[in-house]
Write a protein that holds these residues in place. Structure first.
Motif, PDB file in Angstrom:
ATOM      1  N   PHE A 285     -19.778  24.032 -66.461  1.00 46.64           N
ATOM      2  CA  PHE A 285     -19.035  23.493 -67.592  1.00 46.64           C
ATOM      3  C   PHE A 285     -19.951  22.744 -68.551  1.00 46.64           C
ATOM      4  N   LEU A 286     -20.953  22.039 -68.037  1.00 47.56           N
ATOM      5  CA  LEU A 286     -21.904  21.359 -68.909  1.00 47.56           C
ATOM      6  C   LEU A 286     -22.668  22.378 -69.755  1.00 47.56           C
ATOM      7  N   ALA A 287     -23.081  23.474 -69.139  1.00 51.34           N
ATOM      8  CA  ALA A 287     -23.760  24.539 -69.892  1.00 51.34           C
ATOM      9  C   ALA A 287     -22.826  25.124 -70.953  1.00 51.34           C
ATOM     10  N   SER A 288     -21.553  25.254 -70.623  1.00 51.68           N
ATOM     11  CA  SER A 288     -20.582  25.792 -71.589  1.00 51.68           C
ATOM     12  C   SER A 288     -20.361  24.831 -72.748  1.00 51.68           C
ATOM     13  N   LEU A 289     -20.377  23.536 -72.480  1.00 54.24           N
ATOM     14  CA  LEU A 289     -20.275  22.557 -73.570  1.00 54.24           C
ATOM     15  C   LEU A 289     -21.439  22.731 -74.534  1.00 54.24           C
ATOM     16  N   ARG A 290     -22.633  22.910 -73.997  1.00 55.44           N
ATOM     17  CA  ARG A 290     -23.810  23.088 -74.846  1.00 55.44           C
ATOM     18  C   ARG A 290     -23.716  24.391 -75.638  1.00 55.44           C
ATOM     19  N   ALA A 291     -23.240  25.437 -75.008  1.00 61.28           N
ATOM     20  CA  ALA A 291     -23.121  26.734 -75.678  1.00 61.28           C
ATOM     21  C   ALA A 291     -21.991  26.758 -76.706  1.00 61.28           C
ATOM     22  N   ALA A 292     -20.957  25.958 -76.501  1.00 57.87           N
ATOM     23  CA  ALA A 292     -19.786  25.982 -77.383  1.00 57.87           C
ATOM     24  C   ALA A 292     -20.013  25.238 -78.699  1.00 57.87           C
ATOM     25  N   ARG A 293     -20.983  24.350 -78.717  1.00 62.84           N
ATOM     26  CA  ARG A 293     -21.233  23.561 -79.922  1.00 62.84           C
ATOM     27  C   ARG A 293     -21.802  24.457 -81.015  1.00 62.84           C
ATOM     28  N   SER A 294     -21.143  24.458 -82.163  1.00 65.96           N
ATOM     29  CA  SER A 294     -21.639  25.261 -83.283  1.00 65.96           C
ATOM     30  C   SER A 294     -22.696  24.472 -84.043  1.00 65.96           C
ATOM     31  N   GLN A 295     -23.444  25.180 -84.883  1.00 68.81           N
ATOM     32  CA  GLN A 295     -24.548  24.558 -85.614  1.00 68.81           C
ATOM     33  C   GLN A 295     -24.101  23.426 -86.536  1.00 68.81           C
ATOM     34  N   ASP A 296     -22.871  23.509 -87.052  1.00 69.68           N
ATOM     35  CA  ASP A 296     -22.412  22.499 -88.000  1.00 69.68           C
ATOM     36  C   ASP A 296     -21.717  21.312 -87.325  1.00 69.68           C
ATOM     37  N   GLU A 297     -21.675  21.292 -86.006  1.00 68.64           N
ATOM     38  CA  GLU A 297     -21.051  20.184 -85.281  1.00 68.64           C
ATOM     39  C   GLU A 297     -22.118  19.183 -84.849  1.00 68.64           C
ATOM     40  N   PRO A 298     -21.703  17.948 -84.552  1.00 72.20           N
ATOM     41  CA  PRO A 298     -22.671  16.945 -84.084  1.00 72.20           C
ATOM     42  C   PRO A 298     -23.382  17.426 -82.819  1.00 72.20           C
ATOM     43  N   GLN A 299     -24.620  16.978 -82.668  1.00 72.30           N
ATOM     44  CA  GLN A 299     -25.431  17.317 -81.493  1.00 72.30           C
ATOM     45  C   GLN A 299     -24.748  16.795 -80.229  1.00 72.30           C
ATOM     46  N   LEU A 300     -24.819  17.565 -79.155  1.00 67.51           N
ATOM     47  CA  LEU A 300     -24.279  17.114 -77.871  1.00 67.51           C
ATOM     48  C   LEU A 300     -25.170  15.979 -77.369  1.00 67.51           C
ATOM     49  N   PRO A 301     -24.578  14.867 -76.947  1.00 66.74           N
ATOM     50  CA  PRO A 301     -25.397  13.749 -76.476  1.00 66.74           C
ATOM     51  C   PRO A 301     -26.293  14.167 -75.312  1.00 66.74           C
ATOM     52  N   SER A 302     -27.520  13.629 -75.294  1.00 64.36           N
ATOM     53  CA  SER A 302     -28.448  13.980 -74.216  1.00 64.36           C
ATOM     54  C   SER A 302     -27.956  13.473 -72.869  1.00 64.36           C
ATOM     55  N   ASP A 303     -27.098  12.426 -72.897  1.00 62.49           N
ATOM     56  CA  ASP A 303     -26.567  11.901 -71.640  1.00 62.49           C
ATOM     57  C   ASP A 303     -25.153  12.407 -71.337  1.00 62.49           C
ATOM     58  N   ALA A 304     -24.787  13.535 -71.953  1.00 63.75           N
ATOM     59  CA  ALA A 304     -23.500  14.165 -71.635  1.00 63.75           C
ATOM     60  C   ALA A 304     -23.485  14.485 -70.140  1.00 63.75           C
ATOM     61  N   ALA A 305     -22.319  14.350 -69.526  1.00 59.90           N
ATOM     62  CA  ALA A 305     -22.217  14.599 -68.083  1.00 59.90           C
ATOM     63  C   ALA A 305     -20.831  15.138 -67.748  1.00 59.90           C
ATOM     64  N   VAL A 306     -20.774  15.921 -66.686  1.00 55.53           N
ATOM     65  CA  VAL A 306     -19.511  16.449 -66.178  1.00 55.53           C
ATOM     66  C   VAL A 306     -19.427  16.109 -64.694  1.00 55.53           C
ATOM     67  N   GLN A 307     -18.375  15.392 -64.344  1.00 56.46           N
ATOM     68  CA  GLN A 307     -18.098  15.100 -62.929  1.00 56.46           C
ATOM     69  C   GLN A 307     -16.984  16.030 -62.489  1.00 56.46           C
ATOM     70  N   ALA A 308     -17.277  16.889 -61.527  1.00 58.51           N
ATOM     71  CA  ALA A 308     -16.300  17.866 -61.046  1.00 58.51           C
ATOM     72  C   ALA A 308     -15.776  17.444 -59.679  1.00 58.51           C
ATOM     73  N   THR A 309     -14.462  17.437 -59.535  1.00 60.59           N
ATOM     74  CA  THR A 309     -13.825  17.148 -58.260  1.00 60.59           C
ATOM     75  C   THR A 309     -13.024  18.369 -57.839  1.00 60.59           C
ATOM     76  N   VAL A 310     -13.292  18.862 -56.658  1.00 67.41           N
ATOM     77  CA  VAL A 310     -12.569  20.007 -56.109  1.00 67.41           C
ATOM     78  C   VAL A 310     -11.683  19.493 -54.984  1.00 67.41           C
ATOM     79  N   ALA A 311     -10.385  19.646 -55.152  1.00 67.68           N
ATOM     80  CA  ALA A 311      -9.421  19.258 -54.119  1.00 67.68           C
ATOM     81  C   ALA A 311      -8.878  20.531 -53.472  1.00 67.68           C
ATOM     82  N   PHE A 312      -8.855  20.549 -52.157  1.00 69.91           N
ATOM     83  CA  PHE A 312      -8.400  21.697 -51.378  1.00 69.91           C
ATOM     84  C   PHE A 312      -7.107  21.317 -50.683  1.00 69.91           C
TER      85      PHE A 312
END
Length: 149
Positions: free
Chosen positions: A69-96
């Protein structure tokens, strides 16, 4: 998918193969190229002993989901949008757990931190990422919760 309906053809960019062996949520998982070779351990909450080395498969899924998902956030940002913060983070929780029909299911919660990005921009970016994320696509039937933190 209905019988006789073929899924769309995928233009494969990369593939990886892993082999799991051993008992129920225990044993070993390794990639065929040998770069990953991990001991699996059943979570204590599901009857494992909680001692010794080993990763439970849900930890591995959470790690893969967060990274994807973090890679997808980086890929989804278009050229005219603000830069993705270098400290962007995704915490994933998987519940079974158990589904109402008696089968097993997952609930996946992604807590996304995009410091410095306006809330409207962050929410738009998260929605774009959700639609291009390969892990999100692979688990569409499961419950995915997105949270901006």
């Amino acid at each position: 998918m209905h019988p006789g309906v073929q899924p769309p053809t995928l233009a494969v960019l990369y593939s990886s193969t892993a082999i799991a062996s051993g008992g129920l949520l225990e044993g070993r998982v390794r990639t065929i190229d040998g770069r990953l070779d991990l001991v699996l351990a059943k979570p204590q909450e599901l009857g494992g002993n909680g001692a010794g080395p080993g990763y439970d498969p849900f930890q591995l899924l959470a790690a893969a989901y967060g990274a994807s998902f973090l890679a997808s956030l980086r890929a989804a940002r278009s050229q005219d949008e603000p830069q993705l913060p270098s400290d962007a983070a995704v915490q994933a929780t998987v519940a079974f757990g158990l589904r109402p029909d008696g089968g097993f299911g997952l609930e996946i919660t992604l807590e996304v931190s995009l410091p410095g990005l306006a809330q409207a921009n962050a929410e738009t970016l998260m929605e774009k990422a959700r639609h291009i994320c390969s892990m999100c696509d692979a688990t569409r039937k499961e419950v995915l919760r997105l949270k901006l933190v």
